[in-house]
Design a protein around this motif. Structure first.
Motif, PDB file in Angstrom:
ATOM      1  N   PHE A  55      13.919 -61.659 -93.518  1.00 17.39           N
ATOM      2  CA  PHE A  55      14.002 -62.679 -94.563  1.00 17.39           C
ATOM      3  C   PHE A  55      14.562 -62.071 -95.839  1.00 17.39           C
ATOM      4  N   ASN A  56      15.743 -62.543 -96.260  1.00 16.14           N
ATOM      5  CA  ASN A  56      16.403 -62.015 -97.451  1.00 16.14           C
ATOM      6  C   ASN A  56      17.314 -63.089 -98.024  1.00 16.14           C
ATOM      7  N   LEU A  57      17.066 -63.496 -99.258  1.00 12.36           N
ATOM      8  CA  LEU A  57      17.838 -64.569 -99.869  1.00 12.36           C
ATOM      9  C   LEU A  57      18.888 -64.077-100.851  1.00 12.36           C
ATOM     10  N   GLY A  58      18.738 -62.872-101.349  1.00 11.51           N
ATOM     11  CA  GLY A  58      19.647 -62.419-102.381  1.00 11.51           C
ATOM     12  C   GLY A  58      19.295 -63.045-103.722  1.00 11.51           C
ATOM     13  N   THR A  59      20.080 -62.755-104.736  1.00 14.76           N
ATOM     14  CA  THR A  59      19.770 -63.216-106.093  1.00 14.76           C
ATOM     15  C   THR A  59      20.120 -64.678-106.318  1.00 14.76           C
ATOM     16  N   ILE A  60      21.337 -65.081-105.932  1.00 12.69           N
ATOM     17  CA  ILE A  60      21.814 -66.431-106.233  1.00 12.69           C
ATOM     18  C   ILE A  60      21.095 -67.475-105.381  1.00 12.69           C
ATOM     19  N   LEU A  61      20.938 -67.208-104.091  1.00  9.84           N
ATOM     20  CA  LEU A  61      20.319 -68.171-103.190  1.00  9.84           C
ATOM     21  C   LEU A  61      18.811 -68.277-103.396  1.00  9.84           C
ATOM     22  N   LYS A  62      18.235 -67.325-104.101  1.00 11.52           N
ATOM     23  CA  LYS A  62      16.787 -67.315-104.306  1.00 11.52           C
ATOM     24  C   LYS A  62      16.339 -68.411-105.265  1.00 11.52           C
ATOM     25  N   GLU A  63      17.225 -68.831-106.173  1.00 11.37           N
ATOM     26  CA  GLU A  63      16.831 -69.796-107.203  1.00 11.37           C
ATOM     27  C   GLU A  63      16.338 -71.119-106.632  1.00 11.37           C
ATOM     28  N   PRO A  64      17.118 -71.814-105.743  1.00 11.60           N
ATOM     29  CA  PRO A  64      16.604 -73.095-105.231  1.00 11.60           C
ATOM     30  C   PRO A  64      15.317 -72.933-104.430  1.00 11.60           C
ATOM     31  N   ALA A 123      29.697 -67.713 -90.262  1.00 15.11           N
ATOM     32  CA  ALA A 123      29.263 -68.076 -88.907  1.00 15.11           C
ATOM     33  C   ALA A 123      28.101 -69.056 -88.952  1.00 15.11           C
ATOM     34  N   PHE A 124      27.242 -68.935 -89.973  1.00 10.63           N
ATOM     35  CA  PHE A 124      26.131 -69.872 -90.137  1.00 10.63           C
ATOM     36  C   PHE A 124      26.653 -71.281 -90.406  1.00 10.63           C
ATOM     37  N   LEU A 125      27.707 -71.396 -91.203  1.00  8.61           N
ATOM     38  CA  LEU A 125      28.278 -72.694 -91.515  1.00  8.61           C
ATOM     39  C   LEU A 125      28.808 -73.370 -90.256  1.00  8.61           C
ATOM     40  N   TYR A 126      29.545 -72.592 -89.447  1.00  9.29           N
ATOM     41  CA  TYR A 126      30.082 -73.147 -88.199  1.00  9.29           C
ATOM     42  C   TYR A 126      28.959 -73.590 -87.268  1.00  9.29           C
ATOM     43  N   THR A 127      27.932 -72.754 -87.125  1.00  9.90           N
ATOM     44  CA  THR A 127      26.819 -73.101 -86.235  1.00  9.90           C
ATOM     45  C   THR A 127      26.102 -74.353 -86.696  1.00  9.90           C
ATOM     46  N   THR A 128      25.857 -74.466 -87.999  1.00 13.07           N
ATOM     47  CA  THR A 128      25.153 -75.632 -88.531  1.00 13.07           C
ATOM     48  C   THR A 128      25.954 -76.903 -88.323  1.00 13.07           C
ATOM     49  N   MET A 129      27.235 -76.864 -88.647  1.00 16.64           N
ATOM     50  CA  MET A 129      28.053 -78.065 -88.527  1.00 16.64           C
ATOM     51  C   MET A 129      28.214 -78.489 -87.072  1.00 16.64           C
ATOM     52  N   TYR A 130      28.570 -77.543 -86.200  1.00 11.23           N
ATOM     53  CA  TYR A 130      28.777 -77.892 -84.800  1.00 11.23           C
ATOM     54  C   TYR A 130      27.472 -78.296 -84.118  1.00 11.23           C
ATOM     55  N   SER A 131      26.354 -77.749 -84.556  1.00  6.77           N
ATOM     56  CA  SER A 131      25.063 -78.129 -83.968  1.00  6.77           C
ATOM     57  C   SER A 131      24.717 -79.574 -84.311  1.00  6.77           C
ATOM     58  N   VAL A 370      17.286 -79.689 -95.076  1.00  2.00           N
ATOM     59  CA  VAL A 370      18.358 -78.848 -94.527  1.00  2.00           C
ATOM     60  C   VAL A 370      19.691 -79.256 -95.142  1.00  2.00           C
ATOM     61  N   ALA A 371      19.924 -80.567 -95.242  1.00  2.00           N
ATOM     62  CA  ALA A 371      21.170 -81.055 -95.842  1.00  2.00           C
ATOM     63  C   ALA A 371      21.289 -80.601 -97.293  1.00  2.00           C
ATOM     64  N   LEU A 372      20.188 -80.624 -98.033  1.00  2.00           N
ATOM     65  CA  LEU A 372      20.233 -80.195 -99.436  1.00  2.00           C
ATOM     66  C   LEU A 372      20.608 -78.728 -99.566  1.00  2.00           C
ATOM     67  N   MET A 373      20.177 -77.901 -98.610  1.00  2.00           N
ATOM     68  CA  MET A 373      20.469 -76.468 -98.687  1.00  2.00           C
ATOM     69  C   MET A 373      21.950 -76.156 -98.500  1.00  2.00           C
ATOM     70  N   MET A 374      22.713 -77.109 -97.974  1.00  2.00           N
ATOM     71  CA  MET A 374      24.141 -76.865 -97.788  1.00  2.00           C
ATOM     72  C   MET A 374      24.872 -76.772 -99.126  1.00  2.00           C
ATOM     73  N   PHE A 375      24.310 -77.371-100.175  1.00  4.41           N
ATOM     74  CA  PHE A 375      24.993 -77.371-101.468  1.00  4.41           C
ATOM     75  C   PHE A 375      24.969 -75.993-102.146  1.00  4.41           C
ATOM     76  N   PRO A 376      23.821 -75.310-102.282  1.00  2.00           N
ATOM     77  CA  PRO A 376      23.878 -73.959-102.841  1.00  2.00           C
ATOM     78  C   PRO A 376      24.640 -72.983-101.945  1.00  2.00           C
ATOM     79  N   ILE A 377      24.603 -73.217-100.637  1.00  2.00           N
ATOM     80  CA  ILE A 377      25.364 -72.359 -99.720  1.00  2.00           C
ATOM     81  C   ILE A 377      26.856 -72.529 -99.950  1.00  2.00           C
ATOM     82  N   ILE A 378      27.284 -73.767-100.137  1.00  2.00           N
ATOM     83  CA  ILE A 378      28.705 -74.013-100.405  1.00  2.00           C
ATOM     84  C   ILE A 378      29.101 -73.420-101.756  1.00  2.00           C
ATOM     85  N   ARG A 379      28.200 -73.512-102.751  1.00  3.78           N
ATOM     86  CA  ARG A 379      28.497 -72.907-104.051  1.00  3.78           C
ATOM     87  C   ARG A 379      28.707 -71.401-103.896  1.00  3.78           C
ATOM     88  N   MET A 380      27.854 -70.764-103.098  1.00  8.65           N
ATOM     89  CA  MET A 380      27.990 -69.337-102.843  1.00  8.65           C
ATOM     90  C   MET A 380      29.308 -69.036-102.126  1.00  8.65           C
TER      91      MET A 380
END
Length: 415
Positions: A55-64, A123-131, A370-380
């Motif tokens: 489990f590791n979020l990093g600095t930017i992803l940790k905020e939300p 790769a996470f983005l591809y897996t999430t969308m195709y899933s 899960v859908a909401l988490m796509m927004f900070p991921i896209i920002r990153m």
């Protein structure tokens, strides 16, 4: 189509567990509010994931994640306070610890998604969308083979009620459209997603979901250049097929009939009962004192309201009334941490997810989070792309300087 299997059943490492979870999410085997097989599976996976120190979020992803954690802590305190106050009294609703457990479960699913992105990147983005696309395909396939649930008028597929299907259609399509902006996938997949998730919305006879679908499609066209030949062609094809499906097919005839029946059923509601009362918002005006710190969830028999002994039929109404000014502020700060510094069309993509919560209670619906988490991921992802472009521009500038310097040196030597 190869990518569809490569990034779902063929995904590597922890991504395969994530793909299985997303594909299994729409299949409910127990009553609403119960732990479903997909929930039990992902809870077990997250447990092993944390124990493995992954489990590791990093600095930017940790905020939300941190913002929502604060909201969860406050709501737990509020709900426990209600339990203490009502100790020994009748309490209509879920136990305080079960209510809090739902939110913390969603928190850890969100954290798991953010951590997987940190670990696997694109790769996470591809897996999430195709899933999500594969989940829609599986629902349609199994609905033809096994049959589905419904309330006689509105379809629910494998959910326990039509509202869940309507909300799922929005969340699934929003995930695909948001992630598609940063991925190279066939446009056919995007159009297929529109057809499948729109079909779910129509099947659920959810007017909120159907209206949101139109918004999502409009934003997609605007964000991708509505005047391009490809989009004009897509608009004609999708519009033509949609019109034909709704006017010339058995499904279209059934949809129109069921929509008329639903409108007649809603017309039977007493005229003196407003939408404000019908959704449970009247608790806010009848008990404004709870806006200070919140009434907590549960103990619904405490309130003077039209919908006795039941939760408010609204996500936002629940947050405002149950958690008061502190909870509302914490939740708004969480939403801001998701959407800040994103272009306008991402913000508009998020609006249908929130607007559905004005008339429906969806705070326990995990795919929403899960859908909401796509927004900070896209920002990153956009920050990574901007950094990469800056590096390329810097290298190109350095090469031009070196080239000009070399030319000047050569000219001096010639002279």
């Amino acid at each position: 189509m190869l990518g569809l299997f490569k990034h779902t059943f063929g995904a590597k490492g922890w991504l395969r567990a994530w793909a299985i979870y997303l594909m299994a999410t729409p299949f409910y085997f127990f009553p609403a509010g119960s732990v479903q097989p997909a929930d039990a599976f992902i809870a077990l996976v997250i447990g092993f994931y944390i124990l493995g120190r992954n489990f590791n979020l990093g600095t930017i992803l940790k905020e939300p994640f941190t913002r929502f954690l604060r909201f969860c802590i406050y709501l737990t305190i509020a709900n426990f306070g209600v339990y203490i106050v009502l100790l020994g009294q009748a309490n209509k609703g879920l136990a305080w610890y079960i209510i809090s457990a739902f939110y913390f479960y969603n928190l850890f699913v969100m954290g798991f998604a953010l951590s997987l992105y940190k670990q696997y990147g694109k790769a996470f983005l591809y897996t999430t969308m195709y899933s999500c696309i594969m989940a829609a395909i599986l629902q349609i396939f199994f609905s033809q083979v096994l049959g589905t649930t419904s309330d006689g008028i509105r379809g629910a597929l494998f959910f326990t009620n039509p509202n869940q299907l309507g909300y799922y259609s929005l969340c699934g399509l929003a995930i695909v459209l948001v992630l598609e902006t940063m991925l190279k996938i066939p446009k056919l997949m995007v159009y297929l997603s529109f057809f499948m998730f729109s079909y779910f919305a129509l099947l659920s006879i959810s007017k909120a979901a159907m209206g949101a679908m139109i918004i999502l499609f409009g934003v997609y066209l605007l964000a991708n250049g509505i005047l391009s030949m490809r989009n004009i062609f897509a608009l004609l094809i999708v519009g033509g097929l949609g019109f034909y499906g709704l006017t010339k097919t058995e499904f279209g005839a059934t949809f129109q009939k069921n929509l008329e029946v639903r409108e007649l059923n809603e017309a039977d509601r007493p005229q003196e009962i407003t939408e404000w009362q019908y959704r449970g918002y009247d608790r806010i005006t009848n008990h404004p004192e709870y806006l200070v710190f919140g009434a907590g969830e549960g103990g619904y028999n405490r309130f003077d309201t039209f919908i006795d002994n039941h939760e408010i039929h609204s996500s936002f109404g629940t947050i405002i009334f149950s958690y008061g000014i502190p909870g509302t502020v914490l939740f708004v700060m969480f939403i801001f941490s998701l959407l800040k510094k994103l272009p306008w069309y991402y913000v508009v993509y998020s609006l249908p997810l929130f607007s559905y919560g004005v008339t429906h209670m969806g705070l326990r619906f995990t795919i929403f989070w899960v859908a909401l988490m796509m927004f900070p991921i896209i920002r990153m992802e956009r920050l990574k792309l901007a950094f990469y472009k800056n590096m390329l521009a810097k290298k190109a500038s350095e090469q031009r300087i070196k080239s000009n310097e070399s030319k000047r040196q050569t000219l001096v030597e010639v002279q």
